[in-house]
Design a protein around this motif. Structure first.
Motif, PDB file in Angstrom:
ATOM      1  N   GLU A  35       0.831  -1.210   0.000  1.00 53.40           N
ATOM      2  CA  GLU A  35       0.000   0.000   0.000  1.00 53.40           C
ATOM      3  C   GLU A  35       0.863   1.256   0.000  1.00 53.40           C
ATOM      4  OE1 GLU A  35      -2.689   1.903   3.400  1.00 53.40           O
ATOM      5  OE2 GLU A  35      -3.503   0.002   2.639  1.00 53.40           O
ATOM      6  N   ARG A  36       1.871   1.290   0.858  1.00 51.34           N
ATOM      7  CA  ARG A  36       2.748   2.460   0.928  1.00 51.34           C
ATOM      8  C   ARG A  36       3.583   2.607  -0.344  1.00 51.34           C
ATOM      9  NH1 ARG A  36       2.359   0.477   6.097  1.00 51.34           N
ATOM     10  NH2 ARG A  36       4.172  -0.883   5.899  1.00 51.34           N
ATOM     11  N   THR A  37       4.035   1.492  -0.905  1.00 50.94           N
ATOM     12  CA  THR A  37       4.814   1.555  -2.140  1.00 50.94           C
ATOM     13  C   THR A  37       3.954   2.053  -3.292  1.00 50.94           C
ATOM     14  OG1 THR A  37       6.260  -0.223  -1.366  1.00 50.94           O
ATOM     15  CG2 THR A  37       6.257   0.216  -3.727  1.00 50.94           C
ATOM     16  N   ALA A  38       2.722   1.562  -3.386  1.00 49.35           N
ATOM     17  CA  ALA A  38       1.817   2.035  -4.441  1.00 49.35           C
ATOM     18  C   ALA A  38       1.567   3.536  -4.306  1.00 49.35           C
ATOM     19  CB  ALA A  38       0.504   1.258  -4.392  1.00 49.35           C
ATOM     20  N   ASP A  39       1.441   4.024  -3.076  1.00 51.32           N
ATOM     21  CA  ASP A  39       1.248   5.459  -2.861  1.00 51.32           C
ATOM     22  C   ASP A  39       2.487   6.243  -3.293  1.00 51.32           C
ATOM     23  OD1 ASP A  39      -0.143   7.843  -1.678  1.00 51.32           O
ATOM     24  OD2 ASP A  39       1.619   7.767  -0.365  1.00 51.32           O
ATOM     25  N   LEU A  40       3.682   5.758  -2.940  1.00 53.08           N
ATOM     26  CA  LEU A  40       4.911   6.421  -3.377  1.00 53.08           C
ATOM     27  C   LEU A  40       4.973   6.487  -4.903  1.00 53.08           C
ATOM     28  CD1 LEU A  40       7.492   4.794  -0.933  1.00 53.08           C
ATOM     29  CD2 LEU A  40       6.999   7.248  -1.098  1.00 53.08           C
ATOM     30  N   ILE A  41       4.647   5.374  -5.562  1.00 57.08           N
ATOM     31  CA  ILE A  41       4.685   5.338  -7.026  1.00 57.08           C
ATOM     32  C   ILE A  41       3.696   6.353  -7.600  1.00 57.08           C
ATOM     33  CG2 ILE A  41       4.139   3.925  -9.056  1.00 57.08           C
ATOM     34  CD1 ILE A  41       5.224   1.490  -7.425  1.00 57.08           C
ATOM     35  N   ALA A  42       2.487   6.383  -7.083  1.00 54.73           N
ATOM     36  CA  ALA A  42       1.465   7.299  -7.602  1.00 54.73           C
ATOM     37  C   ALA A  42       1.905   8.756  -7.439  1.00 54.73           C
ATOM     38  CB  ALA A  42       0.134   7.057  -6.890  1.00 54.73           C
ATOM     39  N   ARG A  43       2.470   9.084  -6.283  1.00 48.26           N
ATOM     40  CA  ARG A  43       2.898  10.461  -6.047  1.00 48.26           C
ATOM     41  C   ARG A  43       4.114  10.824  -6.898  1.00 48.26           C
ATOM     42  NH1 ARG A  43       4.533  11.646  -1.159  1.00 48.26           N
ATOM     43  NH2 ARG A  43       4.664   9.550  -0.297  1.00 48.26           N
ATOM     44  N   ALA A  44       5.034   9.870  -7.087  1.00 45.44           N
ATOM     45  CA  ALA A  44       6.189  10.130  -7.953  1.00 45.44           C
ATOM     46  C   ALA A  44       5.730  10.364  -9.392  1.00 45.44           C
ATOM     47  CB  ALA A  44       7.172   8.956  -7.881  1.00 45.44           C
ATOM     48  N   ARG A  45       4.801   9.543  -9.877  1.00 50.35           N
ATOM     49  CA  ARG A  45       4.280   9.724 -11.234  1.00 50.35           C
ATOM     50  C   ARG A  45       3.643  11.103 -11.401  1.00 50.35           C
ATOM     51  NH1 ARG A  45       1.331   3.877 -11.340  1.00 50.35           N
ATOM     52  NH2 ARG A  45       3.081   2.635 -12.141  1.00 50.35           N
ATOM     53  N   ARG A  46       2.797  11.480 -10.443  1.00 53.86           N
ATOM     54  CA  ARG A  46       2.100  12.773 -10.550  1.00 53.86           C
ATOM     55  C   ARG A  46       3.072  13.951 -10.588  1.00 53.86           C
ATOM     56  NH1 ARG A  46      -1.533  10.411  -6.843  1.00 53.86           N
ATOM     57  NH2 ARG A  46      -0.634  11.583  -5.109  1.00 53.86           N
ATOM     58  N   SER A  47       4.193  13.819  -9.914  1.00 56.72           N
ATOM     59  CA  SER A  47       5.154  14.918  -9.835  1.00 56.72           C
ATOM     60  C   SER A  47       6.083  14.991 -11.048  1.00 56.72           C
ATOM     61  CB  SER A  47       6.007  14.774  -8.585  1.00 56.72           C
ATOM     62  OG  SER A  47       6.929  13.718  -8.759  1.00 56.72           O
ATOM     63  N   GLY A  48       6.106  13.944 -11.845  1.00 56.04           N
ATOM     64  CA  GLY A  48       7.037  13.891 -12.973  1.00 56.04           C
ATOM     65  C   GLY A  48       8.377  13.283 -12.628  1.00 56.04           C
ATOM     66  N   VAL A  51      10.323   6.811 -12.114  1.00 60.15           N
ATOM     67  CA  VAL A  51       9.999   5.627 -11.324  1.00 60.15           C
ATOM     68  C   VAL A  51      10.749   4.463 -11.966  1.00 60.15           C
ATOM     69  CG1 VAL A  51       8.201   4.054 -10.515  1.00 60.15           C
ATOM     70  CG2 VAL A  51       7.725   6.514 -10.682  1.00 60.15           C
ATOM     71  N   VAL A  52      11.637   3.848 -11.203  1.00 55.10           N
ATOM     72  CA  VAL A  52      12.437   2.729 -11.711  1.00 55.10           C
ATOM     73  C   VAL A  52      12.122   1.507 -10.873  1.00 55.10           C
ATOM     74  CG1 VAL A  52      14.740   1.860 -12.221  1.00 55.10           C
ATOM     75  CG2 VAL A  52      14.266   4.324 -12.400  1.00 55.10           C
ATOM     76  N   HIS A  53      11.580   0.477 -11.512  1.00 54.36           N
ATOM     77  CA  HIS A  53      11.302  -0.802 -10.868  1.00 54.36           C
ATOM     78  C   HIS A  53      12.507  -1.696 -11.091  1.00 54.36           C
ATOM     79  CE1 HIS A  53       6.919   0.067 -10.562  1.00 54.36           C
ATOM     80  NE2 HIS A  53       7.169   0.785 -11.650  1.00 54.36           N
ATOM     81  N   LEU A  54      13.202  -2.058 -10.027  1.00 59.01           N
ATOM     82  CA  LEU A  54      14.307  -3.009 -10.136  1.00 59.01           C
ATOM     83  C   LEU A  54      13.729  -4.406  -9.964  1.00 59.01           C
ATOM     84  CD1 LEU A  54      16.956  -1.084  -8.042  1.00 59.01           C
ATOM     85  CD2 LEU A  54      16.866  -1.328 -10.529  1.00 59.01           C
ATOM     86  N   GLN A  55      14.110  -5.315 -10.857  1.00 60.56           N
ATOM     87  CA  GLN A  55      13.575  -6.676 -10.854  1.00 60.56           C
ATOM     88  C   GLN A  55      14.730  -7.662 -10.790  1.00 60.56           C
ATOM     89  OE1 GLN A  55      11.438  -7.774 -14.450  1.00 60.56           O
ATOM     90  NE2 GLN A  55      10.114  -9.150 -13.295  1.00 60.56           N
ATOM     91  N   ASN A  56      14.777  -8.421  -9.689  1.00 58.06           N
ATOM     92  CA  ASN A  56      15.866  -9.360  -9.493  1.00 58.06           C
ATOM     93  C   ASN A  56      15.673 -10.626 -10.318  1.00 58.06           C
ATOM     94  OD1 ASN A  56      18.340  -9.848  -7.899  1.00 58.06           O
ATOM     95  ND2 ASN A  56      17.214 -11.672  -7.297  1.00 58.06           N
ATOM     96  N   ASP A  57      16.725 -11.034 -11.003  1.00 61.53           N
ATOM     97  CA  ASP A  57      16.757 -12.313 -11.719  1.00 61.53           C
ATOM     98  C   ASP A  57      17.415 -13.326 -10.791  1.00 61.53           C
ATOM     99  OD1 ASP A  57      15.660 -11.129 -13.959  1.00 61.53           O
ATOM    100  OD2 ASP A  57      17.506 -11.124 -15.127  1.00 61.53           O
ATOM    101  N   THR A  79       3.401   3.376 -18.238  1.00 53.34           N
ATOM    102  CA  THR A  79       4.014   3.556 -19.553  1.00 53.34           C
ATOM    103  C   THR A  79       4.604   4.951 -19.638  1.00 53.34           C
ATOM    104  OG1 THR A  79       1.909   4.311 -20.453  1.00 53.34           O
ATOM    105  CG2 THR A  79       2.409   1.956 -20.646  1.00 53.34           C
ATOM    106  N   GLY A  80       5.465   5.144 -20.586  1.00 59.54           N
ATOM    107  CA  GLY A  80       6.053   6.460 -20.800  1.00 59.54           C
ATOM    108  C   GLY A  80       7.514   6.501 -20.409  1.00 59.54           C
ATOM    109  N   PRO A  81       8.187   7.572 -20.818  1.00 59.84           N
ATOM    110  CA  PRO A  81       9.635   7.670 -20.620  1.00 59.84           C
ATOM    111  C   PRO A  81      10.066   7.869 -19.167  1.00 59.84           C
ATOM    112  CG  PRO A  81       8.781   9.711 -21.541  1.00 59.84           C
ATOM    113  CD  PRO A  81       7.643   8.732 -21.526  1.00 59.84           C
ATOM    114  N   ALA A  82       9.152   8.240 -18.273  1.00 59.47           N
ATOM    115  CA  ALA A  82       9.541   8.481 -16.886  1.00 59.47           C
ATOM    116  C   ALA A  82       9.444   7.230 -16.023  1.00 59.47           C
ATOM    117  CB  ALA A  82       8.674   9.597 -16.284  1.00 59.47           C
TER     118      ALA A  82
END
Length: 194
Positions: A35-48, A51-57, A79-82
């Protein structure tokens, strides 16, 4: 410690993959972390902010081995360049990846870091960001880990909350460790504003 009122230009979402946040192997408190991570992502997106999702292999047979159900990112990627996904094979999200180039190319000066596991990938990524000169914001309630099992003759089990706190404390002399993800602010990177 630095000034938490200053905005982060990028959010690094570390290894928020199905293997670590769902099922019987989920970190304690996974629902709140998500929940907190989703909120951080939403606020980061709105601000421009980026947002980088690191995915471990993970290694073959691991819960996060590539292209297994546990490897999938749990939260949707915009989606998008940010917004982007960067795959990694080591704890440190900068090691052998284009993360450093992506951040420097956008003029990022400050990053917020969240995700799993606190004492491994989150801390390693935060430490390298600090070493590269980024201001690092680490919201204490937006990273998590597992309990450390007892080691006979060495120590009792260590609860996950203690492990996370120690991981944050270990970087707190140089990073801005906030109590709550809600305290983190974001802004577009300087090059995106010009």
């Amino acid at each position: 410690m630095t000034d938490s009122a200053l905005p982060a230009h990028a959010l690094l979402v570390v290894d928020v993959q199905k293997a670590g946040v769902t099922g019987d192997r989920a970190v304690p408190g996974a629902a709140g972390l998500l929940e907190r991570t989703a909120d951080l992502i939403a606020r980061a997106r709105r601000s421009g902010a980026l947002v980088v999702h690191l995915q471990n292999d993970g290694a073959p047979g691991a819960g996060d081995a590539p292209h297994t159900p546990g490897w999938a990112l749990h939260l949707p990627v915009g989606t998008g360049p940010a917004e982007s996904v960067i795959r990694k094979t080591r704890d440190d999200g900068f090691a052998g990846t284009p993360l450093g180039s992506l951040l420097s190319g956008a003029g990022v000066e400050a990053v917020a870091v969240c995700g799993v596991m606190s004492e491994m990938c989150v801390q390693a990524t935060a430490r390298t960001a600090l070493a590269l000169g980024y201001r690092v914001v680490l919201p204490h309630d937006a990273h998590a880990t597992q309990d450390v099992p007892a080691a006979p003759g060495i120590s009792e089990a260590v609860p996950a909350a203690v492990v996370s706190r120690v991981a944050a404390w270990a970087v707190s002399a140089d990073a801005d460790v906030t109590t709550a993800a809600a305290d983190v602010t974001f802004a577009a990177p300087p090059k995106a504003r010009s």
